[in-house]
Design an enzyme around this catalytic site. Sequence first.
Site, PDB file in Angstrom:
ATOM      1  N   ILE A   1      -7.829   2.260  14.944  1.00 44.41           N
ATOM      2  CA  ILE A   1      -7.269   2.729  13.664  1.00 44.41           C
ATOM      3  C   ILE A   1      -7.760   1.887  12.488  1.00 44.41           C
ATOM      4  O   ILE A   1      -8.171   2.420  11.465  1.00 44.41           O
ATOM      5  CB  ILE A   1      -5.718   2.726  13.684  1.00 44.41           C
ATOM      6  CG1 ILE A   1      -5.180   3.461  14.921  1.00 44.41           C
ATOM      7  CG2 ILE A   1      -5.154   3.337  12.401  1.00 44.41           C
ATOM      8  CD1 ILE A   1      -5.384   4.947  14.945  1.00 44.41           C
TER       9      ILE A   1
ATOM     10  N   ARG B   1       0.803  -1.214   0.000  1.00 38.04           N
ATOM     11  CA  ARG B   1       0.000   0.000   0.000  1.00 38.04           C
ATOM     12  C   ARG B   1       0.847   1.281   0.000  1.00 38.04           C
ATOM     13  O   ARG B   1       0.456   2.290  -0.578  1.00 38.04           O
ATOM     14  CB  ARG B   1      -0.867  -0.061   1.251  1.00 38.04           C
ATOM     15  CG  ARG B   1      -1.856   0.984   1.378  1.00 38.04           C
ATOM     16  CD  ARG B   1      -2.566   0.839   2.698  1.00 38.04           C
ATOM     17  NE  ARG B   1      -2.934   2.147   3.148  1.00 38.04           N
ATOM     18  CZ  ARG B   1      -3.951   2.830   2.646  1.00 38.04           C
ATOM     19  NH1 ARG B   1      -4.698   2.312   1.717  1.00 38.04           N
ATOM     20  NH2 ARG B   1      -4.219   4.036   3.089  1.00 38.04           N
TER      21      ARG B   1
ATOM     22  N   PRO C   1      -8.786   2.950   2.313  1.00 40.80           N
ATOM     23  CA  PRO C   1      -8.862   3.754   1.093  1.00 40.80           C
ATOM     24  C   PRO C   1      -7.748   4.813   1.026  1.00 40.80           C
ATOM     25  O   PRO C   1      -7.002   4.973   1.987  1.00 40.80           O
ATOM     26  CB  PRO C   1     -10.231   4.423   1.204  1.00 40.80           C
ATOM     27  CG  PRO C   1     -10.538   4.441   2.657  1.00 40.80           C
ATOM     28  CD  PRO C   1      -9.823   3.293   3.280  1.00 40.80           C
ATOM     29  N   VAL C   2      -7.674   5.509  -0.125  1.00 39.69           N
ATOM     30  CA  VAL C   2      -6.646   6.557  -0.272  1.00 39.69           C
ATOM     31  C   VAL C   2      -7.285   7.916  -0.552  1.00 39.69           C
ATOM     32  O   VAL C   2      -6.642   8.826  -1.052  1.00 39.69           O
ATOM     33  CB  VAL C   2      -5.622   6.217  -1.388  1.00 39.69           C
ATOM     34  CG1 VAL C   2      -4.756   5.052  -0.983  1.00 39.69           C
ATOM     35  CG2 VAL C   2      -6.308   5.960  -2.724  1.00 39.69           C
ATOM     36  N   ASP C   3      -8.574   8.061  -0.183  1.00 32.60           N
ATOM     37  CA  ASP C   3      -9.278   9.306  -0.479  1.00 32.60           C
ATOM     38  C   ASP C   3      -8.599  10.540   0.118  1.00 32.60           C
ATOM     39  O   ASP C   3      -8.557  11.611  -0.508  1.00 32.60           O
ATOM     40  CB  ASP C   3     -10.744   9.209  -0.002  1.00 32.60           C
ATOM     41  CG  ASP C   3     -10.855   8.793   1.455  1.00 32.60           C
ATOM     42  OD1 ASP C   3     -10.034   7.969   1.906  1.00 32.60           O
ATOM     43  OD2 ASP C   3     -11.744   9.296   2.173  1.00 32.60           O
ATOM     44  N   LEU C   4      -8.028  10.414   1.309  1.00 28.65           N
ATOM     45  CA  LEU C   4      -7.402  11.590   1.943  1.00 28.65           C
ATOM     46  C   LEU C   4      -6.145  12.027   1.176  1.00 28.65           C
ATOM     47  O   LEU C   4      -5.838  13.224   1.093  1.00 28.65           O
ATOM     48  CB  LEU C   4      -7.029  11.302   3.400  1.00 28.65           C
ATOM     49  CG  LEU C   4      -8.168  10.959   4.361  1.00 28.65           C
ATOM     50  CD1 LEU C   4      -7.635  10.825   5.789  1.00 28.65           C
ATOM     51  CD2 LEU C   4      -9.270  11.999   4.318  1.00 28.65           C
TER      52      LEU C   4
ATOM     53  N   ARG D   1       8.391  -8.950   5.585  1.00 30.39           N
ATOM     54  CA  ARG D   1       8.079  -7.591   5.138  1.00 30.39           C
ATOM     55  C   ARG D   1       8.599  -6.557   6.140  1.00 30.39           C
ATOM     56  O   ARG D   1       8.909  -5.438   5.759  1.00 30.39           O
ATOM     57  CB  ARG D   1       6.564  -7.411   4.993  1.00 30.39           C
ATOM     58  CG  ARG D   1       5.967  -8.204   3.850  1.00 30.39           C
ATOM     59  CD  ARG D   1       4.524  -7.829   3.676  1.00 30.39           C
ATOM     60  NE  ARG D   1       4.378  -6.380   3.708  1.00 30.39           N
ATOM     61  CZ  ARG D   1       3.304  -5.724   4.129  1.00 30.39           C
ATOM     62  NH1 ARG D   1       2.257  -6.388   4.540  1.00 30.39           N
ATOM     63  NH2 ARG D   1       3.271  -4.408   4.136  1.00 30.39           N
TER      64      ARG D   1
ATOM     65  N   CYS E   1      -6.892  -4.794   1.662  1.00 29.38           N
ATOM     66  CA  CYS E   1      -5.768  -5.249   2.469  1.00 29.38           C
ATOM     67  C   CYS E   1      -6.343  -6.063   3.609  1.00 29.38           C
ATOM     68  O   CYS E   1      -7.471  -5.824   4.043  1.00 29.38           O
ATOM     69  CB  CYS E   1      -5.022  -4.025   2.989  1.00 29.38           C
ATOM     70  SG  CYS E   1      -4.000  -4.339   4.396  1.00 29.38           S
TER      71      CYS E   1
HETATM   72  C1  UD1 Z   1       0.813   3.759   8.235  1.00 33.36           C
HETATM   73  C2  UD1 Z   1       1.806   2.649   8.504  1.00 33.36           C
HETATM   74  C3  UD1 Z   1       1.123   1.461   9.153  1.00 33.36           C
HETATM   75  C4  UD1 Z   1       0.358   1.911  10.407  1.00 33.36           C
HETATM   76  C5  UD1 Z   1      -0.570   3.088  10.087  1.00 33.36           C
HETATM   77  C6  UD1 Z   1      -1.235   3.663  11.318  1.00 33.36           C
HETATM   78  C7  UD1 Z   1       3.395   2.961   6.692  1.00 33.36           C
HETATM   79  C8  UD1 Z   1       3.997   2.423   5.456  1.00 33.36           C
HETATM   80  N1  UD1 Z   1       2.396   2.252   7.238  1.00 33.36           N
HETATM   81  O1  UD1 Z   1      -0.140   3.233   7.313  1.00 33.36           O
HETATM   82  O2  UD1 Z   1       2.121   0.505   9.506  1.00 33.36           O
HETATM   83  O3  UD1 Z   1      -0.413   0.831  10.890  1.00 33.36           O
HETATM   84  O4  UD1 Z   1       0.177   4.144   9.457  1.00 33.36           O
HETATM   85  O5  UD1 Z   1      -0.284   4.049  12.252  1.00 33.36           O
HETATM   86  O6  UD1 Z   1       3.821   3.978   7.206  1.00 33.36           O
HETATM   87  N2  UD1 Z   1      -7.575   6.206   5.765  1.00 33.36           N
HETATM   88  C9  UD1 Z   1      -8.640   6.601   4.986  1.00 33.36           C
HETATM   89  N3  UD1 Z   1      -8.377   7.297   3.830  1.00 33.36           N
HETATM   90  C10 UD1 Z   1      -7.101   7.582   3.431  1.00 33.36           C
HETATM   91  C11 UD1 Z   1      -6.033   7.174   4.257  1.00 33.36           C
HETATM   92  C12 UD1 Z   1      -6.295   6.486   5.411  1.00 33.36           C
HETATM   93  O7  UD1 Z   1      -9.801   6.349   5.306  1.00 33.36           O
HETATM   94  O8  UD1 Z   1      -6.936   8.211   2.368  1.00 33.36           O
HETATM   95  C13 UD1 Z   1      -7.840   5.471   7.023  1.00 33.36           C
HETATM   96  C14 UD1 Z   1      -7.250   4.088   7.055  1.00 33.36           C
HETATM   97  O9  UD1 Z   1      -8.082   3.130   6.452  1.00 33.36           O
HETATM   98  C15 UD1 Z   1      -7.072   3.864   8.540  1.00 33.36           C
HETATM   99  C16 UD1 Z   1      -6.712   5.261   9.067  1.00 33.36           C
HETATM  100  O10 UD1 Z   1      -7.168   6.158   8.061  1.00 33.36           O
HETATM  101  O11 UD1 Z   1      -8.267   3.451   9.108  1.00 33.36           O
HETATM  102  C17 UD1 Z   1      -5.247   5.500   9.332  1.00 33.36           C
HETATM  103  O12 UD1 Z   1      -4.502   5.096   8.213  1.00 33.36           O
HETATM  104  P1  UD1 Z   1      -3.100   5.760   7.844  1.00 33.36           P
HETATM  105  O13 UD1 Z   1      -2.598   6.539   8.995  1.00 33.36           O
HETATM  106  O14 UD1 Z   1      -3.260   6.451   6.528  1.00 33.36           O
HETATM  107  O15 UD1 Z   1      -2.208   4.478   7.642  1.00 33.36           O
HETATM  108  P2  UD1 Z   1      -1.121   4.223   6.533  1.00 33.36           P
HETATM  109  O16 UD1 Z   1      -0.411   5.468   6.181  1.00 33.36           O
HETATM  110  O17 UD1 Z   1      -1.719   3.400   5.446  1.00 33.36           O
END
Ligand code: UD1
Length: 423
Positions: A331, A94, A124-127, A401, A118
């Site tokens: 989270i 991701r 998602p990656v909307d943010l 990983r 996953c």
């Molecule tokens: C990063 C870490 C991961 C860790 C997580 C939370 C890396 C490579 N991975 O993942 O190991 O578990 O932080 O500490 O650094 N979300 C949305 N939309 C978005 C982005 C996120 O809804 O566009 C949600 C996610 O589904 C989740 C929450 O926000 O529920 C936090 O996710 P995020 O902090 O973005 O995690 P990652 O950056 O993917």
Amino acid sequence: MDRIVVTGNGPLQGTIPIAGAKNACLTLMPATLLSDEPLTLTNAPRLSDIRTMTQLLQSLGCEVTSLQDGQVIAMSSHDIGNLTAHYDIVRKMRASILVLGPMLARHGRAVVSLPGGCAIGARPVDLHLKALEAMGAEMDLRDGYVHAKAPAGGLRGGEIDFPFVSVGATENALMAATLARGTTVIRNAAREPEIVDLAICLRKMGARIEGEGTSTITVEGVDRLHGATHPVVTDRIELGTYMLAPAICGGEVECLGGRIELVGAFCEKLDAAGIDVTQTEKGLKVSRRGDLIRAVNVTTEPFPGFPTDLQAQMMALLCTAQGTSVLEEKIFENRFMHAPELMRMGARIDVHGGTATVTGVKTLRGAPVMATDLRASVSLILAGLAAEGETVVSRVYHLDRGYEHVVRKLRGVGAKIERIKGE
Ligand code: UD1
């Protein structure tokens, strides 16, 4: 497929070196895309996720060379020939989405496959996309790919107000903002040490950033960034994981390179559970205060709260605590897949939605178990260290990983553990 066999073997004694942070390295590597001069990372961890990011960057035309047995990564992005990050590589990891902001900022466009689902939730990656839109980018989602385009003249500074904290979206926004015209303000930014490390590295490359480590980051865009050399910050998740080894099976272990400020909330819970942690010159020394582990309640939160990436390992400890512990996962949904595996070892756990209730048992018993994700896999190894008899963990590719030389590191402190090669 390889398996790891662990046999409970009593107290551990000695030192464990902690590597550079996987999650910091995975955001520092795409930062190479922001400059045509070389970026070199030292103290890099030797992990399959890092090899995946290497492949991704190479597929874009970056030169990536691994030196000193993988601990140094030398990168150059002077000649990017391709602005498309293909599904074949992105689907494996991701964090691949982190090439989007840098490519868009330096080249004005980028096409990146959506990472897809996953095992630990929808994710998602909307943010990420909204943050880049706030800098003027146009996003088009077609055929499973994000097609991103900056306005004529490049990205412009914007106001980004995240509805909730996202580590990855903060990183993408921060990298993109370094080359945007004008000022970008990122509110409700993630405060993780990996974000601070990224900001330090970007500043070495000439970026103008203030406020990293707080929830408001301000970035003054510059015309270009230059080369730099940067040591990757210590991996606080690997650190916390190995701190749990002597907590679970007794003895005293010093985790080299460990610092309290990386694992503050985690240390508070260890203290409540009856585990002593001392900062030494070289790292963190960990031992049990008495014979018993006490039950504690844990809620995962963004930094500086208790990290979700240590929840599975903490659960392994609490399986043999005196009393009942409640673990709340805030989270990610569906991040208790290790619970049924721990129950195969005799643990008493009830999972309801995002809450797991763990009632301590006297001893765990070795069993064949299956790793379901990265942190779950290491929690089973920790439980195996404390269990009576032999635990066989299969699907250990999850472990590769995020943990380098896990067998060597645990053997170094006296654990009985080996990796059996599969066909
Ligand atoms: C990063 C870490 C991961 C860790 C997580 C939370 C890396 C490579 N991975 O993942 O190991 O578990 O932080 O500490 O650094 N979300 C949305 N939309 C978005 C982005 C996120 O809804 O566009 C949600 C996610 O589904 C989740 C929450 O926000 O529920 C936090 O996710 P995020 O902090 O973005 O995690 P990652 O950056 O993917």
